[in-house]
Design an enzyme around this catalytic site. Sequence first.
Site, PDB file in Angstrom:
ATOM      1  N   HIS A  43       9.834  -0.601  11.816  1.00 52.45           N
ATOM      2  CA  HIS A  43       9.308  -0.177  12.874  1.00 52.45           C
ATOM      3  C   HIS A  43      10.133  -0.183  14.139  1.00 52.45           C
ATOM      4  O   HIS A  43       9.681   0.424  15.270  1.00 52.45           O
ATOM      5  CB  HIS A  43       7.835  -0.805  13.187  1.00 52.45           C
ATOM      6  CG  HIS A  43       6.835  -0.474  12.405  1.00 52.45           C
ATOM      7  ND1 HIS A  43       6.379   0.820  12.304  1.00 52.45           N
ATOM      8  CD2 HIS A  43       6.256  -1.218  11.321  1.00 52.45           C
ATOM      9  CE1 HIS A  43       5.244   0.744  11.313  1.00 52.45           C
ATOM     10  NE2 HIS A  43       5.314  -0.474  10.770  1.00 52.45           N
ATOM     11  N   HIS A  89       0.799  -1.232  -0.137  1.00 49.22           N
ATOM     12  CA  HIS A  89       0.104   0.143  -0.052  1.00 49.22           C
ATOM     13  C   HIS A  89       0.894   1.341  -0.049  1.00 49.22           C
ATOM     14  O   HIS A  89       2.075   1.038   0.048  1.00 49.22           O
ATOM     15  CB  HIS A  89      -1.061   0.029   1.144  1.00 49.22           C
ATOM     16  CG  HIS A  89      -0.390  -0.096   2.647  1.00 49.22           C
ATOM     17  ND1 HIS A  89      -0.441  -1.174   3.392  1.00 49.22           N
ATOM     18  CD2 HIS A  89       0.291   0.977   3.190  1.00 49.22           C
ATOM     19  CE1 HIS A  89      -0.099  -0.935   4.430  1.00 49.22           C
ATOM     20  NE2 HIS A  89       0.475   0.159   4.468  1.00 49.22           N
ATOM     21  N   GLU A 126       4.938   0.463   0.355  1.00 53.45           N
ATOM     22  CA  GLU A 126       5.674  -0.397   1.317  1.00 53.45           C
ATOM     23  C   GLU A 126       5.146  -1.617   1.075  1.00 53.45           C
ATOM     24  O   GLU A 126       3.879  -2.105   0.944  1.00 53.45           O
ATOM     25  CB  GLU A 126       5.379   0.251   2.692  1.00 53.45           C
ATOM     26  CG  GLU A 126       4.237  -0.046   3.232  1.00 53.45           C
ATOM     27  CD  GLU A 126       3.915   0.542   4.671  1.00 53.45           C
ATOM     28  OE1 GLU A 126       4.068  -0.324   5.656  1.00 53.45           O
ATOM     29  OE2 GLU A 126       3.460   1.721   4.805  1.00 53.45           O
TER      30      GLU A 126
END
Length: 129
Positions: free
Chosen positions: A114, A62, A81
């Site tokens: 992350h 997306h 990504e």
Amino acid sequence: MKFLALLSLVAAATAAPAALEARGATTCGSTSYSASQVTAASNAACNYVQSGTTAGGSTYPHQYRNYEGFYFQGLSGPFYEFPLRTSGVYNGGSPGADRVIITGNCDEAGQITHTGASGSGFVACSGTS
């Protein structure tokens, strides 16, 4: 003499792929990825973007909005990504922390994670700025 020249040429040719692979490898947090793993994820993301589909029942790839302001080699978006995995190419389910970023033209822009980031943000993996 010709034999030595040929031997030098062969040595240089066999060393070149290793140098190329080292440039494409990355480390996200404490997880290392080979160039072939990064390329496999980028190629899968490209195929999905070009066909307008996603992996399994997921939302990946997306669009990635780049709120963190990564440079991504000076490439222009839109960016997408896609999960980066150590075992095979992502095909749905939990995406994990690491991502490859590609452009809408399928240029490999970089890798982000992350791991070590605040909230749901991202930080750069090695080689990405």
